[in-house]
Design an enzyme around this catalytic site. Structure first.
Site, PDB file in Angstrom:
ATOM      1  CB  ILE A  76      39.773   1.944  89.624  1.00 58.23           C
ATOM      2  CG1 ILE A  76      41.055   1.100  90.319  1.00 58.23           C
ATOM      3  CG2 ILE A  76      39.907   2.292  88.358  1.00 58.23           C
ATOM      4  CD1 ILE A  76      41.042  -0.269  89.465  1.00 58.23           C
ATOM      5  CG  ASP A  77      42.525   1.284  94.332  1.00 62.58           C
ATOM      6  OD1 ASP A  77      42.067   0.632  93.461  1.00 62.58           O
ATOM      7  OD2 ASP A  77      43.507   1.583  94.611  1.00 62.58           O
TER       8      ASP A  77
ATOM      9  CB  ALA B 242      35.872  19.227  83.392  1.00 56.71           C
TER      10      ALA B 242
ATOM     11  NE  ARG C  44      36.584  21.935  75.261  1.00 60.80           N
ATOM     12  CZ  ARG C  44      36.179  21.074  74.449  1.00 60.80           C
ATOM     13  NH1 ARG C  44      34.897  20.437  74.506  1.00 60.80           N
ATOM     14  NH2 ARG C  44      36.537  20.586  73.242  1.00 60.80           N
TER      15      ARG C  44
ATOM     16  CD  GLN D 113      39.022  -5.222  88.381  1.00 64.70           C
ATOM     17  OE1 GLN D 113      38.548  -5.246  89.427  1.00 64.70           O
ATOM     18  NE2 GLN D 113      40.417  -6.011  88.305  1.00 64.70           N
ATOM     19  NE  ARG D 114      44.863   1.327  86.467  1.00 66.89           N
ATOM     20  CZ  ARG D 114      46.302   0.957  86.979  1.00 66.89           C
ATOM     21  NH1 ARG D 114      46.248   0.381  88.375  1.00 66.89           N
ATOM     22  NH2 ARG D 114      47.413   1.514  86.487  1.00 66.89           N
TER      23      ARG D 114
HETATM   24  O1  F6P Z   1      45.338   2.068  92.774  1.00 68.17           O
HETATM   25  C1  F6P Z   1      44.775   1.557  91.467  1.00 68.17           C
HETATM   26  C2  F6P Z   1      45.289   0.131  91.122  1.00 68.17           C
HETATM   27  O2  F6P Z   1      44.642  -0.394  90.096  1.00 68.17           O
HETATM   28  C3  F6P Z   1      45.022  -0.957  92.282  1.00 68.17           C
HETATM   29  O3  F6P Z   1      43.749  -1.390  92.702  1.00 68.17           O
HETATM   30  C4  F6P Z   1      45.711  -1.988  92.125  1.00 68.17           C
HETATM   31  O4  F6P Z   1      46.301  -2.694  93.047  1.00 68.17           O
HETATM   32  C5  F6P Z   1      47.263  -1.122  91.376  1.00 68.17           C
HETATM   33  O5  F6P Z   1      46.607  -0.072  91.004  1.00 68.17           O
HETATM   34  C6  F6P Z   1      47.693  -1.752  90.408  1.00 68.17           C
HETATM   35  O6  F6P Z   1      48.941  -1.402  89.987  1.00 68.17           O
HETATM   36  P1  F6P Z   1      49.844  -1.289  88.753  1.00 68.17           P
HETATM   37  O7  F6P Z   1      49.061  -0.810  87.662  1.00 68.17           O
HETATM   38  O8  F6P Z   1      50.955  -0.557  88.905  1.00 68.17           O
HETATM   39  O9  F6P Z   1      49.934  -2.955  88.613  1.00 68.17           O
END
Ligand code: F6P
Length: 308
Positions: free
Chosen positions: A112-113, A7, A10, A240-241
């Protein structure tokens, strides 16, 4: 983040601006890892997790020499405005850099936090929660079939924003987050009360920053008092990431990417673009890093009510 990068690129092209990508965050700025981006550079990335620009934490940018080197690189490339995607670490750096060198900078909240003041939701949060929820649904199948207690640890660093929708949406019996004190005694009471009501399986969602410790530590403490409990621990971790972003995240990232570039064009600086109550707002970096976005305390009560 890819949807946001797309985004930004563009919107810049749409407005007749030249746009450059910086690889590996502030480290790339220091090293001059900077390249020209065109509309086609960001084709076919909106559906991909992660970031094509790579990401890295930079110790060097915390030093005056590091920031001076970064400034020299930006000057050499003729860069007149910056967009930074990230969380409080990113904006702390951006705030200092702006104060020292005055290059207009706008931020997009990418973590993600969801723990950033100045926006209801951060980019990546909805996807992370949905990924965790999908795993929790699967864990419930085993918990239910084997009549077990599962302690499921979710990410969030010092915040319980990920844990809360996982607990409510996953039908968990207990949620433990850093923002509220949930003692081991309380967990034990809730489990016993559940058994006495003929419940046979339990899910306890533990935010990784909880004051009672990790899910592994909490499970060990509870097991030492209820040794008969058939307990298991699952740490969801970095799943989760990643993954394809949810529709809500693609929408948010696109809106905020546009807002960053339009904000710069309008002469804004040292602020983060966010959405609060469906309205676009710009919040000074200093507020995003010093003010706390509080979790509604009713959410933990909801878990109690809904698990009765
Ligand atoms: O800040 C995002 C986050 O995924 C947190 O939820 C988690 O504590 C941290 O990063 C993990 O960090 P790393 O990827 O450096 O282990």
């Amino acid at each position: 983040m890819n949807a946001c990068i797309r985004a930004i690129v563009r919107t810049a092209v749409y407005n007749g601006l030249e746009v450059y990508g910086i690889r590996r965050g502030y480290n790339g700025m220091i090293k001059g890892d900077i390249f020209k981006m065109e509309s086609l550079t960001v084709s076919n990335i909106i559906q991909k997790g992660g970031t094509i620009l790579k990401s890295a934490r930079s110790k060097e940018f915390a030093t005056k020499e590091g920031r001076q080197a970064a400034y020299e690189q930006l000057k050499a490339h003729g860069i007149e405005g910056l967009v930074a995607i990230g969380g409080d670490g990113t904006f702390t750096g951006a705030n200092i850099f702006y104060e020292e060198y005055g290059i207009p900078t706008i931020g997009a909240p990418g973590t993600i936090d969801n723990d950033l003041y100045g926006t209801d939701y951060t980019i990546g949060y909805d996807t992370a929660v949905n990924t965790a929820l999908d795993a929790i649904d699967k864990i419930r199948d085993t918990a239910d079939s084997h009549e077990r207690v599962f302690f499921v640890e979710v990410m969030g660093r010092d915040s319980g924003y990920i844990a809360i929708p996982c607990a409510i949406g996953g039908g968990a019996e207990i949620v433990m987050i850093p923002e509220t004190d949930t003692s081991i005694d309380y967990v034990i009471d809730q489990l016993k009360a559940g058994w006495s009501r003929s419940k046979t399986s339990f899910i306890v969602i533990v935010a990784e920053g909880d004051e009672e410790g990790s899910a592994t530590e909490i499970a060990a403490k509870v097991s030492s008092i209820i040794p008969d409990m058939d307990a298991r621990v699952t740490i969801l971790g970095h799943v989760q990431r990643g993954g394809a972003p949810s529709a809500a995240d693609r929408m948010l990232a696109s809106q905020l990417g546009i807002a960053c570039v339009e904000g710069l064009i309008a002469g804004r600086t040292n602020e983060m673009a966010g959405i609060i109550n469906r309205e676009l707002v710009y919040t000074p970096f200093i507020e995003t890093i010093t003010k706390q976005k509080l979790i509604n305390p009713n959410f933990t009560k909801m878990v109690d009510i809904l698990s009765v």
